[in-house]
Design a protein around this motif. Structure first.
Motif, PDB file in Angstrom:
ATOM      1  N   PRO A  65       0.777  -1.239   0.000  1.00  0.00           N
ATOM      2  CA  PRO A  65       0.000   0.000   0.000  1.00  0.00           C
ATOM      3  C   PRO A  65       0.809   1.290   0.000  1.00  0.00           C
ATOM      4  O   PRO A  65       0.261   2.346  -0.280  1.00  0.00           O
ATOM      5  N   ARG A 121      -6.437   1.434  -4.863  1.00  0.00           N
ATOM      6  CA  ARG A 121      -6.609   0.283  -3.971  1.00  0.00           C
ATOM      7  C   ARG A 121      -8.041  -0.224  -3.929  1.00  0.00           C
ATOM      8  O   ARG A 121      -8.290  -1.306  -3.410  1.00  0.00           O
ATOM      9  N   SER A 149       1.441   1.883   6.207  1.00  0.00           N
ATOM     10  CA  SER A 149       1.912   2.283   4.887  1.00  0.00           C
ATOM     11  C   SER A 149       3.393   2.648   4.971  1.00  0.00           C
ATOM     12  O   SER A 149       3.762   3.810   5.094  1.00  0.00           O
TER      13      SER A 149
END
Length: 195
Positions: free
Chosen positions: A140, A148, A159
């Motif tokens: 991510p 996403r 992240s």
């Protein structure tokens, strides 16, 4: 110049400690030219402007030949095909060769005789080949929310560079949190660690 990660550096040095292929056994189809400066180190390197060569390399792989790549026979590791930006290789559906390249990679993935690594974004997730890739890693970091939304439901992970979720039929539905090696020695937290 593109920054390579620790796994790439280890492969280039041939120092994989038995945990993966050395660079001489990797066939790179680099749709963005990111590894051009290291092209001499790979078993076979095909740059973004060499679509005809990419077609020929895939034809050779389908026929069981490994162009300029060596299988690590004593470790039982077959050559690995690494595709960077798959959209670059099969983006034009009207081009017969582009269709052939996508179909060839799909066949190679289904046969399972060589390792295949494909780096891509939305173009990969919406491609026909995506369903043949049973082991996927979702990373991510720096991926916008709109990209996403096509991902499956996966467990939330911070992240951070290299932090992701491994998805595989043998794992729980929300995947397994993983950390890939990166060139960053001290990962920095993003503003929102679960973005």
């Amino acid at each position: 110049a593109a920054k390579t990660d620790l796994a790439t550096n280890a492969a280039l040095d041939g120092n994989t400690n038995g945990r993966g292929p050395s660079a001489s056994s990797v066939i790179v189809l680099d749709g963005l030219g990111l590894l051009r400066s290291t092209k001499h180190a790979w078993g076979c390197y095909v740059g973004p402007d060499q679509t005809s060569l990419a077609t020929e390399v895939l034809r050779e792989l389908k026929n069981g030949r490994f162009p300029n790549a060596t299988a690590d026979a004593h470790a039982g590791v077959p050559p690995t095909l690494w595709i960077i930006s798959p959209h670059s290789w099969w983006s034009d559906p009207s081009e017969r060769a582009a269709n052939y390249r996508e179909h060839a990679v799909r066949e190679l993935a289904l046969k399972g005789e060589i390792g295949i690594i494909i780096n891509g974004g939305r173009d990969l997730a919406t491609s026909r080949i995506f369903t043949t890739l049973t082991h996927r890693i979702y990373l991510p970091f720096a991926v916008p929310a709109e990209a996403r939304h096509i991902w499956p439901r996966i467990r939330p992970v911070p992240s951070l560079p290299g932090r992701g979720v491994l998805s595989s039929p043998s794992l729980p539905a929300d995947g397994l949190a993983i950390q890939l090696p990166t060139a960053d020695t001290e990962p920095q937290l993003a503003d929102n660690p679960h973005r």
